[in-house]
Design an enzyme around this catalytic site. Structure first.
Site, short mmCIF file in Angstrom:
data_model
loop_
_atom_site.label_atom_id
_atom_site.label_comp_id
_atom_site.label_asym_id
_atom_site.label_seq_id
_atom_site.Cartn_x
_atom_site.Cartn_y
_atom_site.Cartn_z
N HIS A 273 32.19 52.92 68.74
CA HIS A 273 32.08 51.45 68.76
C HIS A 273 30.52 51.06 69.32
CE1 HIS A 273 32.89 47.39 69.19
NE2 HIS A 273 32.50 47.26 70.35
N GLY B 171 27.64 49.26 74.16
CA GLY B 171 28.16 48.15 75.51
C GLY B 171 29.29 47.69 75.22
N SER C 51 32.44 45.19 74.79
CA SER C 51 32.75 44.17 73.56
C SER C 51 32.33 43.00 74.22
CB SER C 51 34.21 44.12 73.02
OG SER C 51 34.55 43.13 72.48
N GLY C 52 31.53 42.31 73.46
CA GLY C 52 31.04 40.81 73.78
C GLY C 52 29.82 40.93 74.56
N VAL C 53 29.10 42.04 74.65
CA VAL C 53 27.94 42.02 75.65
C VAL C 53 26.61 41.26 74.46
CG1 VAL C 53 27.11 44.29 74.88
CG2 VAL C 53 26.56 43.47 77.25
N GLY C 54 26.87 41.64 73.41
CA GLY C 54 25.83 40.91 72.51
C GLY C 54 24.95 41.97 71.65
N LYS C 55 25.63 43.14 71.23
CA LYS C 55 25.17 44.31 70.43
C LYS C 55 24.84 43.64 69.03
CE LYS C 55 28.78 46.72 70.75
NZ LYS C 55 29.56 45.90 71.74
N SER C 56 25.79 43.15 68.49
CA SER C 56 25.47 42.89 67.00
C SER C 56 24.71 41.61 67.13
CB SER C 56 26.78 41.86 66.39
OG SER C 56 27.73 43.12 66.14
N ASP D 186 29.67 47.68 64.22
CA ASP D 186 30.99 47.61 64.67
C ASP D 186 31.44 49.26 64.80
OD1 ASP D 186 33.44 46.84 65.83
OD2 ASP D 186 34.61 46.74 64.08
#
Length: 311
Positions: free
Chosen positions: A140, A155, A157-162, A179
């Site tokens: 992921h 990182g 989920s929701g940490v700001g990768k995308s 993803d």
């Protein structure tokens, strides 16, 4: 164990099937091809029977010069081992005897759509087999190519990768996968990052939805695969956890036995995370070229101290 079929080779390289049309589902499990040479003169001690066998001008010319009985013996000895298939790069001319033996043993005999230089065809086929049969795993995260350097961004989920990936794309860098990142181990030193096919060109942003980066930003925004060079882990900000060291030491993350340099970037409102990733990529490149800003800084300090002592 990963595998592909003879039919996959036929489709990928536009090969013509001369024999074994009903045997194209034969499985190929070895990532390298073999060009029989010693086998044609009777040496089979190290014959890789599970590899695709390539016949170039050299092999076909040798067989053509043999007597009928001698040629029957030489070819018969090899087809007896039932390799997955034979591929001739010389065209269909002078292959009558090979067609007969392969048809008799139900072995696919394939030829290139037009005569090719064997030494050029083999690396292309080897590269395809190596990639398709490479051990792989899915993680992921996000995979980007930043200034020519393949980077994994990981990182929770929701940490700001995308969102970070989107900023990098806007700055001219390329998305590889969002993803789900598929990692392939091509060698003990090389990990290749790519997508799983379904997510190709897509980037998912919270509050916005699914984006096709190619449609939005053009072909330059996407790259199908990249060699992974850096592993960057985005984490939440921890007070007093960061130190202003002269040079950050790399840790390493192990992916299928390949150690990838890894660094942690802590997140805080106002931090230019995309910019930090760009700096990390470029700084890694300089280190690979033998340059260290910290070492140069220390040399300047030492030179200044030496100069002061001499005055």
């Amino acid at each position: 164990m990963k595998k592909i079929t003879v039919e996959d080779l036929v489709q990928k390289f536009s090969l013509k099937v001369l024999t074994g049309e009903d045997q194209l589902q034969k499985v190929i499990t070895q990532p390298r091809v073999h060009r029989p040479g010693l086998e044609f003169v009777g040496h089979f001690d190290f014959f890789p029977t599970e590899q695709v066998q390539i016949l170039g001008r050299k092999e076909v010319t040798y067989l053509h010069k043999l007597s009928h009985e001698e040629r029957k013996l030489r070819i018969g000895n090899i087809v007896h081992y039932h390799p997955p298939c034979f591929i001739a790069t010389t065209g269909e001319e002078d292959l009558t005897y090979l067609i007969h033996h392969c048809a008799e043993q139900e072995i696919p005999l394939l030829i290139t759509s037009k005569p090719q230089i064997t030494s050029e065809f083999i690396p292309r086929l080897d590269a395809y087999l190596t990639k398709e049969l490479a051990p792989e795993m899915a993680i992921h995260g996000v995979c980007m190519n930043v200034s020519g350097i393949g980077i994994l961004i990981r990182g929770s989920s929701g940490v700001g990768k995308s969102e970070t990936a989107h900023t990098l794309i806007r700055r001219g860098h390329r998305l590889v996968a969002d993803d789900i990142v598929v990692l392939k181990r091509l060698s003990p030193q090389t990990i290749l990052g790519t997508h799983d096919g379904k997510t190709k060109e897509f980037l998912a942003l919270r509050s916005i939805g699914l984006l096709n980066v190619v449609r939005l930003y053009g072909r330059k925004a996407f790259q199908d695969e990249t060699r992974i060079t850096l592993d960057i882990h985005l984490t939440k900000w921890e007070k007093d956890a960061l130190y202003n060291e002269l040079e950050q030491e790399f840790h390493y993350t192990d992916y299928m036995g390949v150690k990838i340099p890894s660094i942690e970037i802590q997140l805080q409102p106002g931090r230019d995370v995309a910019g930090l990733i760009e700096v990390a990529a470029n700084n890694w490149y300089l280190k690979e070229q033998g340059y260290s800003a910290a070492e140069e800084f220390l040399r300047r300090i030492e030179a200044d101290i030496t100069k002061s002592d001499m005055e």
